[in-house]
Design a protein around this motif. Structure first.
Motif, short mmCIF file in Angstrom:
data_model
loop_
_atom_site.label_atom_id
_atom_site.label_comp_id
_atom_site.label_asym_id
_atom_site.label_seq_id
_atom_site.Cartn_x
_atom_site.Cartn_y
_atom_site.Cartn_z
N MET A 1 0.82 -1.21 0.00
CA MET A 1 0.00 0.00 0.00
C MET A 1 0.86 1.26 0.00
SD MET A 1 -3.29 -0.54 2.48
CE MET A 1 -4.63 -1.61 2.02
N THR A 2 0.30 2.29 -0.59
CA THR A 2 0.96 3.59 -0.56
C THR A 2 0.32 4.47 0.51
OG1 THR A 2 -0.41 4.14 -2.46
CG2 THR A 2 1.87 3.53 -2.90
N GLU A 3 0.17 5.74 0.24
CA GLU A 3 -0.15 6.68 1.30
C GLU A 3 -1.62 7.10 1.35
OE1 GLU A 3 2.00 7.60 3.60
OE2 GLU A 3 3.63 6.42 2.79
N THR A 4 -1.87 8.41 1.17
CA THR A 4 -3.20 8.98 1.36
C THR A 4 -3.84 9.35 0.04
OG1 THR A 4 -2.54 9.88 3.50
CG2 THR A 4 -4.50 10.84 2.47
N ALA A 5 -5.13 8.99 -0.11
CA ALA A 5 -5.91 9.38 -1.28
C ALA A 5 -7.03 10.31 -0.83
CB ALA A 5 -6.49 8.16 -1.97
N LEU A 6 -7.23 11.39 -1.58
CA LEU A 6 -8.35 12.29 -1.38
C LEU A 6 -9.31 12.08 -2.55
CD1 LEU A 6 -9.89 14.71 -0.14
CD2 LEU A 6 -8.37 16.21 -1.46
N ALA A 29 -8.02 23.79 10.45
CA ALA A 29 -7.84 22.98 11.66
C ALA A 29 -6.54 22.18 11.63
CB ALA A 29 -9.02 22.04 11.82
N GLY A 30 -5.68 22.47 10.65
CA GLY A 30 -4.39 21.80 10.56
C GLY A 30 -4.41 20.53 9.73
N LEU A 31 -5.47 20.32 8.94
CA LEU A 31 -5.59 19.11 8.14
C LEU A 31 -5.68 19.50 6.66
CD1 LEU A 31 -8.23 17.41 10.44
CD2 LEU A 31 -5.85 16.64 10.15
N ASP A 32 -4.56 19.86 6.09
CA ASP A 32 -4.50 20.31 4.69
C ASP A 32 -4.44 19.08 3.77
OD1 ASP A 32 -4.11 21.44 2.24
OD2 ASP A 32 -2.33 22.59 2.80
N LEU A 33 -5.54 18.78 3.12
CA LEU A 33 -5.60 17.59 2.27
C LEU A 33 -5.07 17.83 0.86
CD1 LEU A 33 -9.06 16.22 3.44
CD2 LEU A 33 -6.80 15.34 4.02
N SER A 34 -4.64 19.05 0.58
CA SER A 34 -4.04 19.31 -0.74
C SER A 34 -2.72 18.56 -0.90
CB SER A 34 -3.81 20.81 -0.94
OG SER A 34 -2.81 21.30 -0.07
N THR A 35 -2.16 18.08 0.20
CA THR A 35 -0.89 17.34 0.15
C THR A 35 -1.10 15.84 0.01
OG1 THR A 35 -0.83 17.18 2.57
CG2 THR A 35 0.22 19.11 1.56
N GLY A 200 -5.74 0.35 -2.66
CA GLY A 200 -4.30 0.29 -2.53
C GLY A 200 -3.70 1.39 -1.69
N TYR A 201 -4.52 2.39 -1.33
CA TYR A 201 -4.03 3.47 -0.47
C TYR A 201 -4.37 3.16 0.98
CZ TYR A 201 -2.75 6.20 -4.50
OH TYR A 201 -2.13 6.63 -5.64
N GLU A 202 -3.44 3.48 1.86
CA GLU A 202 -3.63 3.17 3.28
C GLU A 202 -4.70 4.02 3.93
OE1 GLU A 202 0.22 3.79 4.94
OE2 GLU A 202 0.95 1.80 4.40
N ARG A 203 -4.79 5.29 3.52
CA ARG A 203 -5.72 6.23 4.12
C ARG A 203 -6.51 6.90 3.01
NH1 ARG A 203 -0.85 6.48 6.81
NH2 ARG A 203 -0.03 8.06 5.39
N VAL A 204 -7.84 6.91 3.17
CA VAL A 204 -8.71 7.45 2.13
C VAL A 204 -9.72 8.40 2.76
CG1 VAL A 204 -10.33 6.93 0.27
CG2 VAL A 204 -8.48 5.31 0.80
N VAL A 205 -9.71 9.64 2.30
CA VAL A 205 -10.69 10.63 2.72
C VAL A 205 -11.62 10.89 1.54
CG1 VAL A 205 -11.09 12.97 3.58
CG2 VAL A 205 -9.05 11.70 4.31
#
Length: 281
Positions: A1-6, A29-35, A200-205
């Motif tokens: 798995m890779t990282e974060t998907a938005l 709130a400190g959660l910039d999902l553009s990254t 395949g992504y570890e974290r999905v928002v």
């Protein structure tokens, strides 16, 4: 798995504004999902995804754009007859592909107010750059012949404006998009969020203006649950009652854009804890 998907879902002009408000509030709130390591956008989400991934301006500026006067922005409407035809297509389809084929046929037969060239110019005006961003961005559209879902990215050989125009080609409201010898309709026809593409992504928002599915197309929640069953950490954000009220009855009405953006910003506070739990896991 890779990282974060938005994952940014479909939902018209008000959906784009609401997504931007949610993203702006989370970033405050400190959660910039553009990254995120990849942004997957469908229809409204394709526009927001392209703006976000460009990196040319930040979320505060993107949010302010949603509050500006609609000006010459041209809206659309899904009339009662069209909605009934959509419902009939659902009832007579067994797969998303069959549903896509029926809506594509409807789109080809419909008389719409803009030419394909005019519609492309509208979409291009919403993009901050004509070039694909360096940040990974995937834009969805549905093949108007096969009904199958397709994704475009910077390596697909298709311009960003063409890809986003295809993703936003709401059947029987806007023209079918054509390029490269193929024709395309709205990416949200396959499903409101297409969150399954984040496999395949570890974290999905998932931020989805349209929360529901039906017997043919999967809801954002069901797709996220399937990803969670594969081991991903997921969170799904869909409109609350105040956001739905701000959207009004027509998600393609530019006059509701500012209210939808404000509703997204207000709603974001309810999701910071859940997003932080996934993002920081």
């Amino acid at each position: 798995m890779t990282e974060t998907a938005l994952v940014l879902g479909a939902g018209g002009i008000t959906g784009s504004a609401w997504e931007t408000g949610i993203l702006h509030g989370l970033a405050k709130a400190g959660l910039d999902l553009s990254t995120a390591d990849v942004i997957i956008g469908s229809s409204a989400g394709a526009v927001v995804g392209a703006q976000l991934a460009s990196g040319l301006i930040g979320l505060p500026q993107l949010y302010e754009l949603q509050l500006a006067e609609a000006g010459a922005e041209r809206g659309g409407r899904l009339g009662a007859v069209t909605v009934l035809r959509y419902a009939r297509a659902v009832l007579t389809s067994r797969t998303p592909q069959a549903y896509g084929q029926k809506l594509a046929r409807m789109a080809r037969e419909a008389r719409v107010g803009l030419s394909p060239e005019e519609r492309r110019a509208v979409i291009a005006s919403r993009l901050l750059s004509p070039e694909w961003p360096q940040r990974p961005l995937r834009v969805t559209a549905v093949d108007a012949v096969t009904g199958e879902l397709h994704t475009f990215d910077k390596d697909s050989g298709v311009s960003l404006a063409d890809a986003v125009t295809a993703s936003c080609a709401v059947p029987a409201v806007w023209p079918v998009a054509s390029f490269g010898g193929r024709s395309w309709i709205d990416g949200g026809v396959h499903s409101p969020a297409n969150a399954h593409l984040a496999a395949g992504y570890e974290r999905v928002v998932v931020i989805a203006p349209t929360a529901s599915g039906n017997k043919v197309i999967a809801s954002p929640r069901s797709q996220a649950d399937a990803l969670a069953a594969q081991g991903a950490r997921t969170v799904v954000i869909t409109p609350d009652a105040a956001a739905k009220k701000a959207f009004g009855r027509n998600p393609l009405d530019p006059s509701s854009r500012a209210a939808a953006a404000r509703a997204g910003l207000a709603q974001s506070a309810a999701h910071t804890e859940a997003v932080a739990a996934v993002r920081n896991s």
